[in-house]
Design an enzyme around this catalytic site. Structure first.
Site, PDB file in Angstrom:
ATOM      1  N   ASP A   1      21.733  33.078  71.869  1.00 40.14           N
ATOM      2  CA  ASP A   1      22.796  34.003  71.508  1.00 40.14           C
ATOM      3  C   ASP A   1      23.156  33.844  70.029  1.00 40.14           C
ATOM      4  O   ASP A   1      23.115  32.740  69.480  1.00 40.14           O
ATOM      5  CB  ASP A   1      24.026  33.716  72.375  1.00 40.14           C
ATOM      6  CG  ASP A   1      25.066  34.816  72.333  1.00 40.14           C
ATOM      7  OD1 ASP A   1      24.756  35.909  71.844  1.00 40.14           O
ATOM      8  OD2 ASP A   1      26.194  34.571  72.807  1.00 40.14           O
TER       9      ASP A   1
ATOM     10  N   ASP B   1      21.646  36.574  65.316  1.00 41.88           N
ATOM     11  CA  ASP B   1      21.395  37.887  64.716  1.00 41.88           C
ATOM     12  C   ASP B   1      22.391  38.223  63.611  1.00 41.88           C
ATOM     13  O   ASP B   1      22.540  39.383  63.241  1.00 41.88           O
ATOM     14  CB  ASP B   1      21.437  38.970  65.797  1.00 41.88           C
ATOM     15  CG  ASP B   1      22.693  38.913  66.657  1.00 41.88           C
ATOM     16  OD1 ASP B   1      23.504  37.989  66.478  1.00 41.88           O
ATOM     17  OD2 ASP B   1      22.872  39.797  67.522  1.00 41.88           O
TER      18      ASP B   1
ATOM     19  N   ASP C   1      26.552  42.730  73.719  1.00 43.47           N
ATOM     20  CA  ASP C   1      27.847  42.613  74.382  1.00 43.47           C
ATOM     21  C   ASP C   1      28.409  44.003  74.655  1.00 43.47           C
ATOM     22  O   ASP C   1      29.313  44.502  73.973  1.00 43.47           O
ATOM     23  CB  ASP C   1      28.811  41.806  73.523  1.00 43.47           C
ATOM     24  CG  ASP C   1      28.317  40.381  73.294  1.00 43.47           C
ATOM     25  OD1 ASP C   1      27.444  39.927  74.048  1.00 43.47           O
ATOM     26  OD2 ASP C   1      28.816  39.723  72.363  1.00 43.47           O
TER      27      ASP C   1
END
Length: 748
Positions: free
Chosen positions: A364, A367, A416
Site C-alpha cells: 500500500d 504510489d 480507496d
C-alpha cells in the site's frame, strides 16, 4: 540513403541512423542502435527478442519491404516514410521519420480507428469516458488504483510500445504522437494482429506473469481493525455457514507498526499473540485459510531499521520527513529503485513476516513519491526475496500498475474507492481500462472502502460483480465489516450464492491463470477483444468476457427491474434460465429487485466450461471427477484444461497437467475430441463428466455403455453415457477417463 542490414533496414534520418526489423512475426522494432539509454523497465530484461528472419524484397523505386505472416513494413524512399500494412496489405500506420523532432514519434492512421491503452483511472477520477483514449495523455503509473504503460493500441490491428519509463501522448483523429522527455531518441515497437495477438506480443516484450497460487482464484476478505480473537470468530463463522473463503488479508493490525526493533516487519504480539510463534498459521492452515498482510513503503526513522536505512542511503531522494498518520511518528519512504534497498527490505519481510505465517503481500501507498517504478520495485523486492528462499508462489496486490510489474506476481486493486452504486458502476471502466494496459490481475475493495456502509442491496450486487473479476475481494476502512452475514439474510444468501458460483468455476478460472501466462490475455477482457469490428463494442464497459465462453454483465444500479444488454454476434444462452438469444442485438433481461438473486451471465455458443461442486476453500477435497458443460457449435471450439499442484513453481519445470478438449456440431452429430495430455503432473482426476447440451443422443460411438439416467451412470463408477434433460433442455452425459486421448461421436 538506406541499406539492407541483416534481418532489417538501416535508414539515415535527421536524428541519426535508424534500424527497422521484425523481431517476431507480429513485432517490428524501430531503433536508434547507438542510443545511450539502457532499456526501460517496461521491457523484460530476461526475454530480449532476437531477430526474426522476415521476407525481404526491394523494387528499387518504392524501396525495401520486410514482411511476415502478420504484416509488412515498407520504406518509401521518395516520401521518406515507413508504411506498416496488415497481412492483407491494408494500410495501418505511416511514420514520417524526418518530421518528428528528436525523441518524438509521429504516426498517421485511419481517423476512424478506436484507440486504447496508455492509462486507466484512479479511485476518484471520472471514468465516464470508458476505455477510449484521445487528446493529451500521460503514460504513468499514477496513484490510487491507476494503471499505466507507454503503450497505445487499436482494435484496427496495431499497437505501439515505447521503450520508456514515462512518456506523453497526443491522440487526435488520424494521428498519434509521443514524446519521451528522458530520452534523446525514440525507441519503439509496432505490434500487429488481433487484440489477443497484440497482447501476446506485449507479454513477449514486457514479460510473462508467473502463476498466482490456486487459492488466489477464490475469495479474499480484507479486514482492518481486528485482533486474533475476532479473526478466529470471522473465519469460524465462514466455515460454519459454508461460505467459501481462502484468504484473510490483514491491515495495520498484524504489525507492531511504529515500534522499534523491526516493527514494520513483524507481528503485533499484543493483538496476535500466536503470530510470532507460528501457532496462528497452524490454526489457519487447519481451517484452509491463508493469512496475507499489508506492507508499507515507509520506515520509522528512530528505529533500528530506520537508522540502518539512513546509514545506507535507502531513502527516496529529497523527500521530507513526515509524521505517519497511524503511529504519528516520523517516517520516510524507501527508494525501491535501489537494488541494495530492495534486497534489505525483502529479506526483512521474509524473516519477520513470511517465515511466521504471512503468505502474501498487500502493498500500500508506494504510489506517492513520483516514481513510475517505485511500486513495481517494492513488489519486486518481495518477489525476489521470497523466491530466493521458497518454492511456494508469490501473491500480491498493489495500488498502482506500471507495465512490467506483472513479472513479479503483481496484482492491482483500484484504490480507496467509496461505497455506493455509483462507485461500483465506475469500477467497470476502471477494470477494463487497466486490462487494456496489461494489468490482467485486477481487483477492487468490494463493498467500497470509505464513506460508510453499503446498503444490503449494494453489498449483494457488489459481491456478484466481484465474483466475475480476476481478484475477488472485499474490504472496508477501520471498523467496517464486509462479511456477508453483516448485511442481513437476503443479502447474505445472494452473496453466498455468488461466492459459491465462483468456487464452482475454479477449474475454469484456473485454466485461464495458465492462459494468462502463456498468451498474455487473462481471465477477463473487454468484448472488443473478440469482436474488434463491432462498432457497438468500441466503448462497451457494461459487459465483459469471463474466459472465452462466459459473458458477465452484473447489475450495478439500485432497484433495477430490467437491464438492457448488448450481446455480440453468435448464439447465447442464459446461464441460469437456459433461455437462448441470437447475438448482434440488445436484449432486455428481467432483474430481481427484491432478493437480488440473479446475475446476468450468458454462455457463448461453442462453450466448454469445466466446473465442480463448490468447496469451503480451494483444495478442500481432491477433484476426482470434473464436470464439463459443453455447448456445441458448427464451428470447432477448444478449451485447454490446466491443472498443477496449485502452490509451487514446479510448473516451470514441466510439472503440470494440460489436456485440450474440443467439440463441433455437424448436422445431427456432435464430435468430441479429448487430446493427448501433456506435462508430468498427475492430478487426482479420474473422469470427465461431459454434459453435451442441445440434444439427447441416440447413439454414442465406441464401447461406452448406455445407462438409463445420470444417477445410474454416476453410480456405475466407470465410463458410459446417458441422456435426459436439465435447465438447458435435452442433454447427453458422457463419462470418460481423464488424461487419455479419446474421440467420441454422438448421433442425435
Amino acid at each position: 540513403m538506406d541499406t539492407t542490414v541483416r534481418h532489417g533496414i538501416s535508414i539515415d534520418t535527421q536524428g541519426g541512423q535508424l534500424i527497422v526489423r521484425f523481431v517476431a512475426p507480429g513485432i517490428v522494432h524501430v531503433q536508434h542502435p547507438h542510443a545511450a539509454a539502457a532499456p526501460a523497465l517496461v521491457l523484460d530484461p530476461a526475454a530480449r527478442p532476437g531477430a526474426f528472419d522476415a521476407r525481404r524484397s526491394d523494387d528499387g523505386a518504392n524501396g525495401p519491404v520486410l514482411a511476415s505472416e502478420r504484416g509488412s513494413v515498407r520504406w518509401d524512399r521518395q516520401q521518406r516514410q515507413l508504411r506498416i500494412d496488415d497481412a492483407q496489405q491494408r494500410p495501418l500506420l505511416q511514420i514520417d521519420l524526418d518530421a518528428a523532432p528528436s525523441g518524438a514519434l509521429n504516426l498517421r492512421h485511419d481517423p476512424r480507428d478506436a484507440l486504447y491503452g496508455i492509462g486507466g483511472y484512479n479511485a476518484t477520477e471520472d471514468a465516464s469516458a470508458g476505455m477510449l483514449r484521445n487528446g493529451k495523455q500521460v503514460a504513468m503509473s499514477g496513484e490510487q488504483g491507476h494503471a499505466g504503460a507507454p503503450f497505445v493500441w487499436s482494435s484496427a490491428g496495431y499497437g505501439v510500445l515505447l521503450d520508456s519509463d514515462g512518456a506523453s501522448f497526443t491522440l487526435a483523429p488520424g494521428t498519434i504522437s509521443a514524446v519521451d522527455a528522458a530520452r534523446r531518441q525514440a525507441d519503439y515497437y509496432i505490434l500487429l494482429g488481433t487484440p489477443a495477438q497484440i497482447f501476446a506480443e506485449l507479454a513477449q516484450l514486457s514479460g510473462r506473469a508467473p502463476l498466482f497460487p490456486k487459492w488466489a482464484m477464490g475469495f479474499t476478505n480484507s479486514q482492518w481493525g481486528i485482533d486474533q480473537q475476532e479473526l478466529l470468530q470471522i473465519v469460524d463463522t465462514y466455515r460454519a455457514k459454508h461460505i467459501p473463503l481462502d484468504n484473510i488479508t490483514l491491515d495495520f493490525d498484524w504489525k507492531a507498526w511504529g515500534e522499534d526493533d523491526y516493527g514494520e516487519f513483524r507481528w503485533n504480539p499484543a493483538k496476535f499473540p500466536d503470530g510470532p510463534s507460528g501457532a496462528l498459521k497452524k490454526q489457519m492452515d487447519a481451517r484452509g485459510i491463508r493469512l496475507t498482510g499489508i506492507m508499507k513503503p515507509r520506515i520509522h526513522l528512530d528505529t533500528v531499521e530506520g537508522r540502518y536505512a539512513s546509514a545506507h542511503g535507502f531513502w527516496v531522494p529529497d523527500e521530507k520527513v513526515s509524521d505517519d498518520y497511524f503511529s504519528h511518528k516520523p517516517v520516510k519512504d524507501i527508494d525501491f529503485d535501489l537494488p541494495a534497498a530492495r534486497r534489505w527490505f525483502g529479506e526483512l519481510a521474509i524473516k519477520y513476516g513470511y517465515d511466521h505465517g504471512i503468505a502474501g503481500w498487500w502493498n500500500d501507498e508506494a504510489d506517492t513519491v513520483g516514481s513510475d517504478t517505485e511500486f513495481m520495485n517494492m513488489q519486486r523486492a518481495l518477489y525476489d526475496s521470497q523466491r530466493a528462499v521458497s518454492n511456494l508462489r508469490v501473491w500480491s496486490i498493489n495500488r498502482n500498475f506500471w507495465l512490467g510489474s506483472q513479472r513479479y506476481a503483481y496484482g492491482l486493486w483500484s484504490g480507496d474507492i467509496p461505497t455506493g452504486f455509483a462507485s461500483m458502476a465506475g469500477q467497470r471502466a476502471r477494470m477494463l481500462s487497466a486490462i487494456n494496459v496489461g494489468a490482467m490481475q485486477w481487483g477492487m475493495d468490494g463493498g467500497g472502502f470509505k464513506d460508510g456502509t453499503p446498503t444490503p442491496e449494494n453489498y449483494a450486487r457488489w459481491i456478484q460483480f466481484g465474483a466475475f473479476t480476476p481478484i475477488f475481494r472485499v474490504h472496508g476502512e477501520l471498523g467496517q465489516k464486509r462479511q456477508p452475514w453483516v448485511y442481513g439474510p437476503v443479502a447474505e444468501k445472494a452473496a453466498t450464492d455468488a461466492i459459491r458460483l465462483r468456487y464452482a468455476l475454479i477449474p475454469y478460472i484456473y485454466s485461464y491463470e495458465h492462459a494468462r501466462r502463456a498468451t498474455g490475455v487473462g481471465l477477463v477482457r473487454p468484448l472488443l477483444f473478440d469482436w474488434p469490428h463491432d462498432p457497438k463494442l468500441r466503448n462497451d464497459v457494461d459487459s465483459w468476457l469471463f474466459g472465452d465462453w462466459l459473458l458477465a454483465s452484473p447489475v450495478v444500479a439500485e432497484g433495477q427491474t430490467a437491464k438492457d444488454i448488448y450481446l455480440p454476434a453468435g448464439r447465447w444462452t442464459d446461464w441460469f434460465s437456459g433461455k437462448t438469444y441470437d447475438g448482434g442485438q440488445t436484449i432486455r433481461r428481467a432483474i430481481d429487485s427484491k432478493t437480488w438473486s440473479d446475475i446476468p451471465l450468458f454462455v457463448r455458443e461453442g462453450a466448454i466450461i469445466p466446473n465442480r461442486p463448490p468447496e469451503d476453500y480451494v483444495g478442500e477435497q481432491p477433484l476426482t471427477q470434473l464436470d464439463v458443460d459443453v455447448f456445441p457449435a458448427a464451428q470447432r471450439s477448444t478449451f485447454d484444461y490446466y491443472d498443477d499442484d496449485g502452490s509451487s513453481y514446479d510448473y516451470e519445470h514441466g510439472a503440470y497437467f494440460l489436456q485440450p478438449l474440443s467439440v463441433q456440431r455437424q448436422g445431427a452429430t456432435v464430435q468430441l475430441n479429448i487430446g493427448k495430455a501433456s506435462g508430468s503432473f498427475k492430478p487426482a482426476l479420474r473422469f470427465y463428466l461431459l454434459k453435451i447440451h442441445g440434444g439427447a443422443a441416440a447413439r454414442v460411438s465406441g464401447k461406452l455403455k448406455s445407462f438409463p439416467d445420470l444417477e445410474a451412470l454416476q453410480q456405475s463408477g466407470g465410463e458410459g453415457w446417458a441422456s435426459g434433460r436439465d435447465r438447458y433442455g435435452e442433454v447427453t452425459w458422457v463419462r470418460v477417463t481423464a488424461g487419455r486421448a479419446t474421440r467420441i461421436t454422438l448421433a442425435m
